[in-house]
Design a protein around this motif. Sequence first.
Motif, short mmCIF file in Angstrom:
data_model
loop_
_atom_site.label_atom_id
_atom_site.label_comp_id
_atom_site.label_asym_id
_atom_site.label_seq_id
_atom_site.Cartn_x
_atom_site.Cartn_y
_atom_site.Cartn_z
N ARG A 140 0.89 -1.23 -0.05
CA ARG A 140 0.00 -0.02 0.25
C ARG A 140 0.77 1.23 -0.04
NH1 ARG A 140 -4.98 -1.38 4.20
NH2 ARG A 140 -5.78 -2.89 2.97
N ARG A 141 1.95 1.40 0.64
CA ARG A 141 2.87 2.43 0.63
C ARG A 141 3.43 2.54 -0.76
NH1 ARG A 141 7.06 0.54 5.20
NH2 ARG A 141 6.69 -1.35 4.22
N PHE B 152 1.19 9.95 -4.87
CA PHE B 152 1.68 11.07 -4.59
C PHE B 152 2.64 11.59 -5.69
CE2 PHE B 152 5.51 13.82 -2.87
CZ PHE B 152 4.91 14.67 -2.18
N PHE C 226 0.75 4.50 -2.50
CA PHE C 226 0.53 5.94 -2.03
C PHE C 226 1.75 6.78 -2.68
CE2 PHE C 226 2.43 9.15 1.03
CZ PHE C 226 1.29 9.86 1.16
#
Length: 362
Positions: free
Chosen positions: A53-54, A61, A57
Amino acid sequence: MEKVALGHHKLLNYVIVLLIFISASPSLVGGFLSKFAIINLVLINLFFFKVNRRIFFIMFFIASLFLAKYFLAIISDSDKVDLYPLVVSLHFYFMVSYPFGNRVYFNSVKVGIGLCFYLGFIASLISLIIGEQFFLFSLANKGLPNVYAFEGFTTTPQAFASLAVLMLILNYNIRSQVRKLFPFLGLLFSINRTLFFGSILVFFYRSLFYLLPVFFLIFIFLGMFSFDAKLFTLQTLLSRIDMLINVSSSFFSMDIFNVIFGTFNSPNFEVHSTGTKYIENGVMFILYYFGLVGFFIYSISTCLFAYIITKHRFESKTKILIYFILVATIVPMLTHEYLYISFYISLIFVVNQVFYAKYDQR
């Protein structure tokens, strides 16, 4: 790490090989198709493999940041918007979405990049023999009008040299001398600055050490038969200095926001009174497009990972560390690697060696 076992989906293996080959062969298939292949590789990574999930992200971003910066660039002057940063982001997406530790996937990457190198080498060699300039680069701008450097299916001899060094390091534990000889010859026939630093790796191949005198003999041969030009010239070095001075002046003349975060407006500077929009230096490339923040992140990340390499135990640590330093710091100072996929595959290889070399095939 897979949602499905890649080893049982041979068709997907072939697709990955083909996409890697296409993405690494812009002069053969065209720039649009090579970038489209990278987009498809990213989609395959996201669809067939589990992504942290990072990572999602980070990708979201970066996408938001790029869209905002491009929007600001279009508002300020739509005719000067540069797409180079977008190319960098596509390659970066491929790298961060890559399923590290998956040996089947990496073997597919090796096959695809190997096909690009060997077929490109053969294409350049045939072009040289028949007297055509396809897949060759004339060194006339360096004072050698009768000398041609290999560029294979890449866009520049520098990119081809980086590809050759990558093939050397990928084959470092393979006994076949032929698979080591051709990348070394490709590095040699690229005739550019990467040759000297890439040759450092050759010292680790004791069986190839006898080839180093060939390096000097070929350059002597070129010097003897280039009657209308000198083999060694300061023209390229002076051009680099001129470029750094003008790009630096352009960078620090921007407003404080662009100095900190960079700009996506196309650069406009002169090299020996000739206008150019291509920044052929990795340091200035990062500073101009991504600002001091981007340069700080890249520098800290490089130093941190070099430190991590020294702390981990794995096979051929010294060789991998030298290769990482060459790829991430030294070579980009002389040109820049961020627009070609070999740079990102090189980093993937290093990460695999440091963290996943002992993993079983999955």
